[in-house]
Design a protein around this motif. Structure first.
Motif, PDB file in Angstrom:
ATOM      1  N   HIS A 122      57.585  57.459  39.368  1.00 44.44           N
ATOM      2  CA  HIS A 122      58.564  56.805  38.501  1.00 44.44           C
ATOM      3  C   HIS A 122      59.436  57.916  37.939  1.00 44.44           C
TER       4      HIS A 122
ATOM      5  N   ASP B 130      58.333  63.682  32.872  1.00 43.83           N
ATOM      6  CA  ASP B 130      57.182  64.507  33.254  1.00 43.83           C
ATOM      7  C   ASP B 130      56.800  64.322  34.728  1.00 43.83           C
ATOM      8  N   HIS B 131      57.577  63.512  35.454  1.00 42.88           N
ATOM      9  CA  HIS B 131      57.350  63.287  36.888  1.00 42.88           C
ATOM     10  C   HIS B 131      58.566  63.668  37.729  1.00 42.88           C
TER      11      HIS B 131
ATOM     12  N   ASP C 125      51.079  56.531  36.831  1.00 44.47           N
ATOM     13  CA  ASP C 125      50.638  56.463  35.433  1.00 44.47           C
ATOM     14  C   ASP C 125      50.027  55.124  35.039  1.00 44.47           C
TER      15      ASP C 125
ATOM     16  N   HIS D  31      47.677  62.708  35.650  1.00 41.69           N
ATOM     17  CA  HIS D  31      47.551  63.518  34.425  1.00 41.69           C
ATOM     18  C   HIS D  31      46.128  63.971  34.137  1.00 41.69           C
TER      19      HIS D  31
HETATM   20 ZN   LIG Z   1      53.443  60.610  33.076  1.00 42.80          ZN
END
Ligand SMILES: [Zn+2]
Length: 276
Positions: free
Chosen positions: A107, A111-112, A210, A255
């Motif tokens: 997505h 952070d991706h 996630d 994560h």
């Molecule tokens: Zn994330």
């Protein structure tokens, strides 16, 4: 590890921190902090994991971490105190940016997707000049038009410049990108989150996205408050965890520590066992 023609590796771009309450949703802190201790600002630390998938003709990078464009203030908020490791991790494996043929983001949260681009003369440009970038069409639409709830997670410089550069490959729902390599849309964390599966014969490697960010989210009600569709996350987890156990999938999380493992059942509860 090897799955059919593909060599698949997992590594971390580095760690960041998010509010522990947000990460565990309705779960009380007295329960989650046994697994993830919080810092003085109530944040928990997590890796930002990426995959490198290679066969004779293709070099695929899944997730690009937080990237090099965050401001000092953003780095402070998210507890990022080291430079992004993505390009060093690839170089260590003999991969240069121009070797990468496909980039997949589960997505478009920062952070991706942060390492998708870097600043060149102050302008964001594609980090991987020869690659197509694969996202779900609805994720692209939602990221390009964020609302008050989603705005903080989508940073347009991570993905908007890829359209003008002709590098977008927008997919819908479930698609086999290459033989045995597929993405599946799974609405839950966002509308357009996708998981990644590499399969050959009876072997499957699954990368979570996630909707299930780490091993601590295996219990069905442990769902981040970030999820836009938590009840759909719940039902997806019910199905995916069952399949992962029954079909003995190799699993990697977005994560968690950058390790593969398997999910088994112990006293009626799903449990993650890291591979050697
Ligand atoms: Zn994330």
């Amino acid at each position: 590890m090897r799955i059919g023609p593909y060599e698949v590796e997992i590594f971390s771009d580095g760690t960041f921190k998010l509010d522990g309450g947000s990460m565990f949703g309705v779960v009380p802190k007295v329960l989650w902090e046994r697994h993830k201790p919080a810092d003085e600002q109530n944040r928990v630390e997590m890796d930002m994991n990426c995959l490198l998938i290679r066969d004779a003709d293709h070099v695929i990078v899944v997730e690009t971490g937080a990237g090099p464009k965050l401001t000092d203030r953003q780095r402070l908020i998210f507890g990022i105190d080291k430079p992004p490791a993505l390009l060093d991790q690839l170089a260590r494996r003999g991969v240069r940016p121009e070797d990468v043929t496909l980039v997949v983001n589960t997505h478009l949260h920062f952070d991706h997707a942060g390492g998708n681009t870097f600043l060149h003369d102050g302008e964001p440009v594609a980090t991987f000049p020869r690659a197509s970038y694969v996202f779900q069409k609805v994720e692209w639409e939602d990221a390009m038009r964020p609302n008050e709830r989603t705005r903080a997670s989508y940073l347009a410089a991570d993905f908007a410049p890829l359209e003008a550069a002709g590098k977008l490959e927008l997919v819908e729902d479930s698609v086999e990108l290459l033989p045995g390599l597929r993405v599946d849309r799974l609405q839950g964390h966002t509308r357009g989150t996708q998981t990644v599966r590499v399969s050959h014969g009876t072997e499957t490697l699954f990368f979570s996205s996630d909707f299930m960010p780490d091993r601590h989210h295996l219990p069905l009600p442990w769902i981040p408050a970030f999820d836009l569709f938590p009840l759909e996350t719940l039902e997806a987890k019910r199905l995916v965890i069952r399949r992962a156990i029954d079909e003995r999938w190799t699993v990697g999380f977005t994560h968690d520590l950058p390790r593969f493992g398997r999910i088994d059942e112990h006293e009626g509860k799903a449990r993650f066992i890291e591979s050697d």
